[in-house]
Design a protein around this motif. Sequence first.
Motif, PDB file in Angstrom:
ATOM      1  N   LEU A  69     -12.409  -3.483 -11.293  1.00 35.73           N
ATOM      2  CA  LEU A  69     -11.691  -2.253 -11.634  1.00 35.73           C
ATOM      3  C   LEU A  69     -10.345  -2.187 -10.906  1.00 35.73           C
ATOM      4  CD1 LEU A  69     -14.584   0.373 -11.521  1.00 35.73           C
ATOM      5  CD2 LEU A  69     -13.320  -0.343 -13.552  1.00 35.73           C
ATOM      6  N   VAL A  70     -10.351  -2.504  -9.620  1.00 39.72           N
ATOM      7  CA  VAL A  70      -9.110  -2.496  -8.849  1.00 39.72           C
ATOM      8  C   VAL A  70      -8.133  -3.525  -9.399  1.00 39.72           C
ATOM      9  CG1 VAL A  70      -8.094  -3.031  -6.583  1.00 39.72           C
ATOM     10  CG2 VAL A  70     -10.112  -1.553  -6.729  1.00 39.72           C
ATOM     11  N   GLU A  71      -8.613  -4.718  -9.644  1.00 37.87           N
ATOM     12  CA  GLU A  71      -7.742  -5.786 -10.131  1.00 37.87           C
ATOM     13  C   GLU A  71      -7.105  -5.430 -11.475  1.00 37.87           C
ATOM     14  OE1 GLU A  71      -7.808 -10.623 -10.557  1.00 37.87           O
ATOM     15  OE2 GLU A  71      -9.717  -9.556 -10.660  1.00 37.87           O
ATOM     16  N   GLU A  72      -7.897  -4.983 -12.405  1.00 39.14           N
ATOM     17  CA  GLU A  72      -7.372  -4.645 -13.732  1.00 39.14           C
ATOM     18  C   GLU A  72      -6.408  -3.457 -13.663  1.00 39.14           C
ATOM     19  OE1 GLU A  72      -6.464  -5.046 -17.614  1.00 39.14           O
ATOM     20  OE2 GLU A  72      -7.610  -6.458 -16.393  1.00 39.14           O
ATOM     21  N   SER A  73      -6.748  -2.456 -12.877  1.00 37.59           N
ATOM     22  CA  SER A  73      -5.895  -1.274 -12.744  1.00 37.59           C
ATOM     23  C   SER A  73      -4.554  -1.626 -12.108  1.00 37.59           C
ATOM     24  CB  SER A  73      -6.599  -0.208 -11.905  1.00 37.59           C
ATOM     25  OG  SER A  73      -7.790   0.200 -12.539  1.00 37.59           O
ATOM     26  N   LEU A  74      -4.559  -2.495 -11.101  1.00 35.49           N
ATOM     27  CA  LEU A  74      -3.304  -2.913 -10.471  1.00 35.49           C
ATOM     28  C   LEU A  74      -2.447  -3.736 -11.427  1.00 35.49           C
ATOM     29  CD1 LEU A  74      -4.431  -3.703  -6.821  1.00 35.49           C
ATOM     30  CD2 LEU A  74      -2.936  -1.846  -7.575  1.00 35.49           C
ATOM     31  N   HIS A  75      -3.078  -4.543 -12.254  1.00 40.09           N
ATOM     32  CA  HIS A  75      -2.309  -5.303 -13.250  1.00 40.09           C
ATOM     33  C   HIS A  75      -1.657  -4.363 -14.270  1.00 40.09           C
ATOM     34  CE1 HIS A  75      -2.822  -9.386 -11.999  1.00 40.09           C
ATOM     35  NE2 HIS A  75      -4.144  -9.296 -12.008  1.00 40.09           N
ATOM     36  N   ILE A  76      -2.370  -3.328 -14.661  1.00 39.78           N
ATOM     37  CA  ILE A  76      -1.784  -2.340 -15.581  1.00 39.78           C
ATOM     38  C   ILE A  76      -0.594  -1.655 -14.904  1.00 39.78           C
ATOM     39  CG2 ILE A  76      -2.212  -0.114 -16.727  1.00 39.78           C
ATOM     40  CD1 ILE A  76      -5.117  -1.199 -17.251  1.00 39.78           C
ATOM     41  N   ALA A  77      -0.752  -1.258 -13.646  1.00 38.67           N
ATOM     42  CA  ALA A  77       0.359  -0.637 -12.911  1.00 38.67           C
ATOM     43  C   ALA A  77       1.547  -1.588 -12.811  1.00 38.67           C
ATOM     44  CB  ALA A  77      -0.105  -0.209 -11.522  1.00 38.67           C
ATOM     45  N   ALA A  78       1.281  -2.857 -12.559  1.00 33.89           N
ATOM     46  CA  ALA A  78       2.361  -3.840 -12.432  1.00 33.89           C
ATOM     47  C   ALA A  78       3.109  -4.038 -13.747  1.00 33.89           C
ATOM     48  CB  ALA A  78       1.811  -5.176 -11.932  1.00 33.89           C
ATOM     49  N   ASP A  79       2.421  -3.850 -14.859  1.00 36.65           N
ATOM     50  CA  ASP A  79       3.083  -3.945 -16.172  1.00 36.65           C
ATOM     51  C   ASP A  79       4.060  -2.786 -16.396  1.00 36.65           C
ATOM     52  OD1 ASP A  79       1.716  -6.265 -16.851  1.00 36.65           O
ATOM     53  OD2 ASP A  79       0.188  -5.206 -18.032  1.00 36.65           O
ATOM     54  N   ILE A  80       3.863  -1.674 -15.693  1.00 38.53           N
ATOM     55  CA  ILE A  80       4.654  -0.460 -15.918  1.00 38.53           C
ATOM     56  C   ILE A  80       5.658  -0.188 -14.803  1.00 38.53           C
ATOM     57  CG2 ILE A  80       4.500   2.050 -16.230  1.00 38.53           C
ATOM     58  CD1 ILE A  80       1.605   1.532 -17.291  1.00 38.53           C
ATOM     59  N   CYS A  81       5.253  -0.350 -13.558  1.00 38.13           N
ATOM     60  CA  CYS A  81       6.078   0.027 -12.401  1.00 38.13           C
ATOM     61  C   CYS A  81       6.918  -1.160 -11.928  1.00 38.13           C
ATOM     62  CB  CYS A  81       5.173   0.507 -11.261  1.00 38.13           C
ATOM     63  SG  CYS A  81       6.080   0.951  -9.767  1.00 38.13           S
ATOM     64  N   ILE A  82       8.231  -0.978 -11.856  1.00 39.53           N
ATOM     65  CA  ILE A  82       9.108  -2.080 -11.444  1.00 39.53           C
ATOM     66  C   ILE A  82       8.983  -2.400  -9.957  1.00 39.53           C
ATOM     67  CG2 ILE A  82      10.766  -1.664 -13.289  1.00 39.53           C
ATOM     68  CD1 ILE A  82      12.579  -0.363 -11.137  1.00 39.53           C
ATOM     69  N   TYR A  83       8.383  -1.537  -9.165  1.00 37.95           N
ATOM     70  CA  TYR A  83       8.186  -1.778  -7.738  1.00 37.95           C
ATOM     71  C   TYR A  83       6.814  -2.372  -7.435  1.00 37.95           C
ATOM     72  CZ  TYR A  83      12.430   0.933  -7.129  1.00 37.95           C
ATOM     73  OH  TYR A  83      13.715   1.384  -7.190  1.00 37.95           O
ATOM     74  N   THR A  84       6.098  -2.793  -8.453  1.00 34.44           N
ATOM     75  CA  THR A  84       4.760  -3.360  -8.308  1.00 34.44           C
ATOM     76  C   THR A  84       4.723  -4.692  -9.027  1.00 34.44           C
ATOM     77  OG1 THR A  84       3.842  -1.111  -8.333  1.00 34.44           O
ATOM     78  CG2 THR A  84       2.301  -2.916  -8.723  1.00 34.44           C
ATOM     79  N   ASN A  85       4.161  -5.729  -8.376  1.00 38.38           N
ATOM     80  CA  ASN A  85       4.056  -7.026  -9.042  1.00 38.38           C
ATOM     81  C   ASN A  85       2.599  -7.440  -9.231  1.00 38.38           C
ATOM     82  OD1 ASN A  85       3.179  -8.205  -6.618  1.00 38.38           O
ATOM     83  ND2 ASN A  85       5.107  -9.244  -6.216  1.00 38.38           N
ATOM     84  N   HIS A  86       2.406  -8.602  -9.806  1.00 33.49           N
ATOM     85  CA  HIS A  86       1.068  -9.097 -10.135  1.00 33.49           C
ATOM     86  C   HIS A  86       0.462  -9.980  -9.034  1.00 33.49           C
ATOM     87  CE1 HIS A  86       0.783  -7.623 -14.298  1.00 33.49           C
ATOM     88  NE2 HIS A  86       2.081  -7.833 -14.366  1.00 33.49           N
ATOM     89  N   ASN A  87       1.140 -10.149  -7.914  1.00 28.97           N
ATOM     90  CA  ASN A  87       0.588 -10.924  -6.790  1.00 28.97           C
ATOM     91  C   ASN A  87      -0.315  -9.999  -5.976  1.00 28.97           C
ATOM     92  OD1 ASN A  87       2.130 -13.103  -7.574  1.00 28.97           O
ATOM     93  ND2 ASN A  87       3.783 -12.662  -6.154  1.00 28.97           N
ATOM     94  N   LEU A  88      -1.585 -10.026  -6.279  1.00 31.54           N
ATOM     95  CA  LEU A  88      -2.527  -9.064  -5.700  1.00 31.54           C
ATOM     96  C   LEU A  88      -3.312  -9.636  -4.533  1.00 31.54           C
ATOM     97  CD1 LEU A  88      -4.040  -7.626  -9.007  1.00 31.54           C
ATOM     98  CD2 LEU A  88      -1.966  -6.898  -7.797  1.00 31.54           C
TER      99      LEU A  88
END
Length: 178
Positions: free
Chosen positions: A154-173
Amino acid sequence: MTKIRSTTVLAILHKGEVAIGADGQATMGNTVAKSNVKKIRKLQDGKIVLGFAGSTADAFTLMERFDEKLGTYTGNMKRAAIELAKDWRTDRYLRRLEAMMIVADKEEILVISGTGDVLEPDNGIAAIGSGSMYAQSAATALKKHADHLSAKELVEESLHIAADICIYTNHNLVLETL
């Protein structure tokens, strides 16, 4: 209250498991300075996990103070969080620190802020940082409709969704579970 930008940290309590994750992006103004920062740390021999958003130096100062409080209160996370929040709000030096933290053990998640708040989310989902609302929204929907997923998933998928939208968030989790 200072708006904390440039990261996303998310914690979820689900099916008796706690997972916390953060992206790895560090920005300076409008520039990506580093893409693989580790914003998650384990404390108390791995019994407590902490994620931070905001100024790195400030976050490390607060993390050290929180670890001291844990030692003082024999690992009682909630008591240590409350005492840190009190100090953070009243101490002249600490008051200037610009960061937020999520701390978690196997039973609960807490958000600690410089305004003196220690919040325990009602739904077992806590998020901080610039992409927090995207990650929290995704986590809320996924937790409600994807019961087959683990807390870590859940955390991983949710962070990937956030990274797709927020320019201050990336996919390196970076992800940790308890």
